[in-house]
Design an enzyme around this catalytic site. Structure first.
Site, PDB file in Angstrom:
ATOM      1  N   GLY A  53       0.888  -1.157   0.000  1.00  0.00           N
ATOM      2  CA  GLY A  53       0.000   0.000   0.000  1.00  0.00           C
ATOM      3  C   GLY A  53       0.926   1.207   0.000  1.00  0.00           C
ATOM      4  CB  ALA A  54       1.181   4.098  -2.293  1.00  0.00           C
ATOM      5  CG  ASP A 243       0.170   2.019  -6.036  1.00  0.00           C
ATOM      6  OD1 ASP A 243      -0.911   1.535  -6.389  1.00  0.00           O
ATOM      7  OD2 ASP A 243       0.790   1.650  -5.018  1.00  0.00           O
ATOM      8  CE  LYS A 254      -1.474  -4.427  -6.842  1.00  0.00           C
ATOM      9  NZ  LYS A 254      -0.131  -4.998  -7.073  1.00  0.00           N
TER      10      LYS A 254
END
Ligand code: MRU
Length: 357
Positions: A53-54, A243, A254
């Site tokens: 998860g960024a 992201d 994603k």
């Protein structure tokens, strides 16, 4: 810092010499914490998506660079900086697409370079403060994103999401799941469809887990079922994370996210991308300039199955992310509000009003 007390997924241990993460590779069946104490362990945890998860990757890297700084035994600035920078560059190479990783690492580096007149011991303390600040700001940003996102929904709405952009991927609330978590706290009900998100199943393993635990009504679907639930009229909005967002509003998230966006356009469903402004990369003019991470074909071929699903010699193409063109995006929800088309102009305007750190 009170807001960090309940954060479970990424934090510094009591002694301040290791980064503690909830191992997301093992979820939802095993809730296990890992202690990361050297550069290789940090790299491996990020690369293998034990922390993912960024924003969470950025937070982990921030704490990591403090832990690594403490291990450098010198009082000489140049020696310290050389060794520290090698580790920083190494961590930076672990995952190319999520900009929050290099954003957090560069923030830490600025602290080092801006205080070169101070002692190495003092610089280490400043690195600790900065890493804590990155996480505390993340909690506030996610809360603000959740508020803005919630203003786009109404009680009883059906929502479709892809991958995982919840508390596990941040520190609290999350981005795409933030409005749902906040709405739940306020007594609102939503019906959420979570795409399982092949090949690593973050939707099944993490999103469905987080929403179920939070008491939000969640239904897991395979990625190729999204069109049908939209056609059935069960989806009022799509909420996804990001992201890296280019200066023109193209958004990497994603793999499969752009398919959801195309479907949403066809079925006239609003498609929102939610993320902190640290995810907007003004050095990336368009989505074409975003580097997409390619991963091990075994993730498609055999992972999560008792037996391989394809012959070992079959070619596989396994990009981890895709880019949703800005034309398909209804709005980008940041901590400063909802940005709408024309994105290029309105993103630039937002940074004029709220300069980046
Ligand atoms: O490969 P992952 O699991 O790190 O990918 C995560 C996503 O695509 C998320 O949507 C994104 O990082 C935003 S998390 C708030």
């Amino acid at each position: 810092m009170n807001e960090l007390e309940n954060v479970r997924n990424v934090r510094l241990n009591e002694a301040g010499d290791k980064v503690l993460i909830l191992d997301q590779e093992k979820l939802p069946n095993v809730e296990e914490y890992l202690e990361l104490g050297n550069a290789e362990e940090l790299y491996d945890a990020i690369f293998r998506l034990k922390v993912r998860g960024a924003p969470a990757i950025g937070i982990c890297a921030g704490y990591g660079m403090y832990v690594l700084a403490k291990q450098i035994e010198t009082e000489d600035f140049d020696t310290f900086y050389k060794e520290w920078k090698e580790k920083k560059d190494y961590l930076d190479s672990s995952r190319p697409t999520a900009v929050n990783l290099s954003w957090a690492l560069n923030r830490m580096e600025k602290v080092v370079l801006n205080h070169r007149e101070q002692s190495v011991a003092e610089i280490k303390e400043l690195l600790l403060a900065e890493s804590r600040m990155i996480q505390a700001e993340d909690v506030q940003m996610c809360k603000a994103i959740s508020e803005h996102g919630l203003s786009l929904l109404k009680d009883g709405d059906g929502v479709l999401t892809h991958c995982n952009a919840g508390p596990l991927a941040t520190s609290k609330y999350g981005t795409a799941l933030g409005p749902l978590m906040l709405g739940k706290e306020r007594g609102m009900e939503f019906h959420v469809f979570a795409d399982e998100t092949r090949p690593l199943l973050q939707g099944a393993r993490l999103t469905a887990y987080e929403l179920q635990k939070a008491g939000v009504d969640v239904t897991l679907i395979c990625d190729n079922m999204a069109g049908l639930v939209m056609k059935n009229g069960w989806v009022d909005a799509c909420l996804v994370g990001c992201d890296r967002i280019a200066a023109n509003g193209d958004a990497a998230n994603k793999i499969g996210t752009s398919v959801v966006a195309v479907l949403a356009k066809y079925y006239h469903i609003p498609f929102y991308v939610l993320g902190p402004t640290s995810t907007i990369d003004m050095h990336c003019p368009t989505g074409e300039d975003i580097t997409i991470e390619l991963r091990d074909p075994e993730e498609i071929r055999s992972r999560f199955y008792e037996e391989p699903q394809a012959l070992a010699e079959v070619k596989c193409y396994n990009p981890a992310f895709d880019v949703t063109p800005h034309e398909l995006i209804t709005g980008i929800v940041t901590e400063h509000g909802v940005i709408r088309a024309p994105f290029q102009e309105n993103i630039a305007k937002m940074f004029q009003e709220h300069p980046a750190k």
